[in-house]
Scaffold this motif. Structure first.
Motif, PDB file in Angstrom:
ATOM      1  N   ALA A  73      69.947 -26.082  -0.442  1.00 40.75           N
ATOM      2  CA  ALA A  73      70.856 -26.984   0.126  1.00 40.75           C
ATOM      3  C   ALA A  73      69.539 -28.463  -0.109  1.00 40.75           C
ATOM      4  N   LEU A  74      68.828 -28.129   0.090  1.00 42.32           N
ATOM      5  CA  LEU A  74      68.045 -29.101   0.373  1.00 42.32           C
ATOM      6  C   LEU A  74      67.044 -28.891  -1.495  1.00 42.32           C
ATOM      7  N   ASP A  75      66.599 -27.278  -1.903  1.00 37.13           N
ATOM      8  CA  ASP A  75      65.952 -27.948  -3.573  1.00 37.13           C
ATOM      9  C   ASP A  75      67.226 -28.271  -3.916  1.00 37.13           C
ATOM     10  N   ARG A  76      68.133 -28.333  -4.161  1.00 38.75           N
ATOM     11  CA  ARG A  76      69.544 -28.450  -5.104  1.00 38.75           C
ATOM     12  C   ARG A  76      69.476 -30.444  -4.723  1.00 38.75           C
ATOM     13  N   VAL A  77      69.323 -30.643  -3.595  1.00 36.74           N
ATOM     14  CA  VAL A  77      69.829 -32.679  -3.048  1.00 36.74           C
ATOM     15  C   VAL A  77      68.237 -32.809  -4.033  1.00 36.74           C
ATOM     16  N   ALA A  78      67.007 -32.653  -3.541  1.00 34.29           N
ATOM     17  CA  ALA A  78      65.649 -33.056  -4.104  1.00 34.29           C
ATOM     18  C   ALA A  78      66.317 -32.902  -5.461  1.00 34.29           C
ATOM     19  N   GLN A  79      67.086 -32.989  -6.542  1.00 33.23           N
ATOM     20  CA  GLN A  79      66.821 -32.350  -7.514  1.00 33.23           C
ATOM     21  C   GLN A  79      67.694 -33.498  -8.491  1.00 33.23           C
ATOM     22  N   GLY A 163      74.796 -29.260   3.325  1.00 31.59           N
ATOM     23  CA  GLY A 163      73.919 -27.890   3.414  1.00 31.59           C
ATOM     24  C   GLY A 163      72.836 -28.319   4.098  1.00 31.59           C
ATOM     25  N   ALA A 164      72.271 -29.582   2.907  1.00 33.65           N
ATOM     26  CA  ALA A 164      70.990 -30.365   3.057  1.00 33.65           C
ATOM     27  C   ALA A 164      70.588 -30.404   4.762  1.00 33.65           C
ATOM     28  N   ILE A 165      71.596 -31.803   5.020  1.00 33.93           N
ATOM     29  CA  ILE A 165      71.130 -31.292   5.930  1.00 33.93           C
ATOM     30  C   ILE A 165      70.440 -30.291   8.083  1.00 33.93           C
ATOM     31  N   GLN A 166      72.117 -29.475   7.277  1.00 37.03           N
ATOM     32  CA  GLN A 166      71.689 -28.535   8.376  1.00 37.03           C
ATOM     33  C   GLN A 166      70.410 -27.467   8.258  1.00 37.03           C
ATOM     34  N   GLU A 167      69.939 -27.493   6.580  1.00 35.10           N
ATOM     35  CA  GLU A 167      68.686 -27.149   6.634  1.00 35.10           C
ATOM     36  C   GLU A 167      67.554 -27.677   7.080  1.00 35.10           C
ATOM     37  N   LEU A 168      67.814 -29.360   6.741  1.00 35.92           N
ATOM     38  CA  LEU A 168      67.015 -30.203   7.815  1.00 35.92           C
ATOM     39  C   LEU A 168      66.454 -30.169   8.547  1.00 35.92           C
ATOM     40  N   GLU A 171      65.084 -26.743  10.605  1.00 34.16           N
ATOM     41  CA  GLU A 171      63.417 -26.952  10.103  1.00 34.16           C
ATOM     42  C   GLU A 171      62.629 -27.713  11.329  1.00 34.16           C
ATOM     43  N   ILE A 172      63.978 -28.403  11.773  1.00 32.06           N
ATOM     44  CA  ILE A 172      63.200 -29.803  13.138  1.00 32.06           C
ATOM     45  C   ILE A 172      63.123 -28.954  14.051  1.00 32.06           C
ATOM     46  N   GLU A 173      64.300 -28.301  14.113  1.00 33.47           N
ATOM     47  CA  GLU A 173      64.135 -27.199  15.481  1.00 33.47           C
ATOM     48  C   GLU A 173      63.022 -26.733  15.510  1.00 33.47           C
ATOM     49  N   LEU A 174      63.302 -25.487  14.184  1.00 35.03           N
ATOM     50  CA  LEU A 174      61.721 -24.872  14.333  1.00 35.03           C
ATOM     51  C   LEU A 174      60.281 -25.370  14.217  1.00 35.03           C
ATOM     52  N   LEU A 175      60.132 -26.689  14.656  1.00 28.74           N
ATOM     53  CA  LEU A 175      59.451 -27.260  14.477  1.00 28.74           C
ATOM     54  C   LEU A 175      58.716 -28.218  15.929  1.00 28.74           C
ATOM     55  N   LYS A 176      60.637 -28.172  16.190  1.00 29.20           N
ATOM     56  CA  LYS A 176      60.321 -28.753  18.132  1.00 29.20           C
ATOM     57  C   LYS A 176      59.858 -27.176  18.775  1.00 29.20           C
TER      58      LYS A 176
END
Length: 178
Positions: A73-79, A163-168, A171-176
């Motif tokens: 979703a994040l890749d699609r939103v970036a388009q 979907g993009a928010i959930q992916e972000l 990613e934030i949780e992984l970085l934390k």
């Protein structure tokens, strides 16, 4: 012209200057005020309560199959290319939005029509002539080609954005947790 037109072919048209042209009023209970069908099957409705209006599209799980989790979703939103612009008919008002043909490749279900589409339109080339109430000469009709503008249902972008928010968030949780 102002008035109501009921055509035998099934068209209902209401025109009125400087005021509401269509009023729908449901009395007694909350519920549907307008129902939309395609070939006899309900595709959506507009429902009202004492305090709100809902624009509903069919979404029951029993109508769906091949349901899978959304990925990418994040890749699609970036388009997507959100823009600021004004409509030619309202040059004094700047709005945020999208160009339909740019969204079509990313979220095709959000777009109706085709880029640079045209359609034939019947118009009155020469108006009918009346002598009092008596018709003297019938109107002369002709056909011309006019733009068939694309439309966007921006609500169809919401699942992609969620979907993009959930992916972000993932990613934030992984970085934390590093």
């Amino acid at each position: 012209t102002n008035g109501i037109r009921l055509a035998q072919a099934g068209l209902i048209s209401a025109s009125r200057a400087r005021n509401v042209a269509l009023l729908l009023n449901r009395t007694g209970t909350d519920g549907s005020i307008a129902l939309f069908r395609n070939d006899g099957s309900t595709a959506g409705d507009i429902s009202v309560s004492g305090t709100s209006t809902s624009y509903n599209t069919s979404s029951d799980y029993r109508l769906k199959e091949n349901v899978v989790e959304m990925t990418g979703a994040l890749d699609r939103v970036a388009q997507l290319k959100p823009s600021r612009f004004n409509f030619i008919a309202d040059s004094d008002t700047t709005v945020d939005g999208f160009l339909a043909h740019e969204v079509q490749s990313v979220v095709p279900e959000a777009i109706t029509g085709t880029k640079d589409g045209m359609k034939d339109e019947e118009y009155e080339k020469t108006p009918a002539v009346y002598d009092g109430d008596e018709l003297v000469t019938e109107a002369v009709m002709d056909t011309r080609s006019v733009p068939d503008y694309q439309g966007i249902d921006q609500s169809k972008l919401v699942p992609l954005l969620v979907g993009a928010i959930q992916e972000l968030k993932a990613e934030i949780e992984l970085l934390k947790n590093k």
